[in-house]
Design an enzyme around this catalytic site. Sequence first.
Site, PDB file in Angstrom:
ATOM      1  N   ASP A  12      -0.450   6.247  -9.849  1.00 25.22           N
ATOM      2  CA  ASP A  12       1.005   6.153  -9.681  1.00 25.22           C
ATOM      3  C   ASP A  12       1.713   6.628 -10.944  1.00 25.22           C
ATOM      4  OD1 ASP A  12       0.599   5.057  -7.209  1.00 25.22           O
ATOM      5  OD2 ASP A  12       0.986   2.995  -7.814  1.00 25.22           O
ATOM      6  N   ASP A 257       1.199  -4.096  -0.536  1.00 21.07           N
ATOM      7  CA  ASP A 257      -0.254  -4.153  -0.675  1.00 21.07           C
ATOM      8  C   ASP A 257      -0.704  -5.534  -1.148  1.00 21.07           C
ATOM      9  OD1 ASP A 257      -0.340  -1.467   0.022  1.00 21.07           O
ATOM     10  OD2 ASP A 257      -0.250  -0.799  -2.068  1.00 21.07           O
TER      11      ASP A 257
END
Length: 324
Positions: A12, A257
């Site tokens: 990320d 998540d």
Amino acid sequence: MSLLIAGSIATDHLMTFQGKFEDSLVVEQLDKLSVSFLVDDLEIRRGGVAPNICFGLGQLGLGPVLVGAAGEDFTDYRSWLERHGVDCHSVHISDSKHTARFVCTTDTTMAQFASFYPGAMSEARQIELLPIVERVGEPDYVLIGADDPDGMLRHTEECRQRGYRFIADPSQQLAFGEGDLIRQLIEGAYLLFSNEYESHLIESKTGWSSDDILERVGAQVITLGKDGVKIVAKDQEPVVVPALKNVNAVEPTGVGDAFRAGFLAATEWGLSHERAAQVGCTLAAYVVETVGTQEYTFTREQFVARLGASYGDDAAAEVGKHLN
């Protein structure tokens, strides 16, 4: 028995814009959109839905098996995950492509612009579950998260053929997938995860009503952001669980998540859907309060106390006895 978590593996790149995107958008000119934003910082973090969920499960004392594809640049990431209780022995390593990249900019309202480079993720379709199961044992659950669409289909079909209980979590792929793909990914799932927008997108693209969906899955878990979560199942009253209290939101990437990790952990412990949602909401709070998807830490005592402050002593006692 084991928990197999299949999905994207990515790095990320997270940036923060100290303004509002909406102030730079002209609705009548969106077909000519060309804007840029000066950001204040750049954080490069570990990500991907499957490692994020695996990390959360590891933090709660379980030993998940990561199923996905990465590049040769995965070495440091692998070491990190293994130090946090994740089995990475079945990760497919590409000999030609880099690990996937997620690039995201978040403004002060938590709105986001994001893009995703799949890279090695496209090779997830080469992964067969049976050799993994032969190594680690029959799975309690196989969670199939957003990944290469052909890989998601292969894993889902194999679960049906071999009788593995699977959890459908198509999330980001819903925007790109057609109705036929989505129907194939959902049919027969033990659980279906989505947020509120995605639940409507599923209905729109599949042509199924909410009742049609509940005829095809064991239960649907719908996250509602700051309003918590709702669990619906055929012929049962909906279960609604509020979000955790006193959350200081910093950055939302990876919150879903973490919720899934908490929900799945509690399900593995044999707890009710209500308790599972409470564990999921508690774990999600730790993520939204940090930058990055795997930067949070807590002790058993801290987690139980925080869960109990929002959901009561009975919930804390029931969850606490399962935490290592």
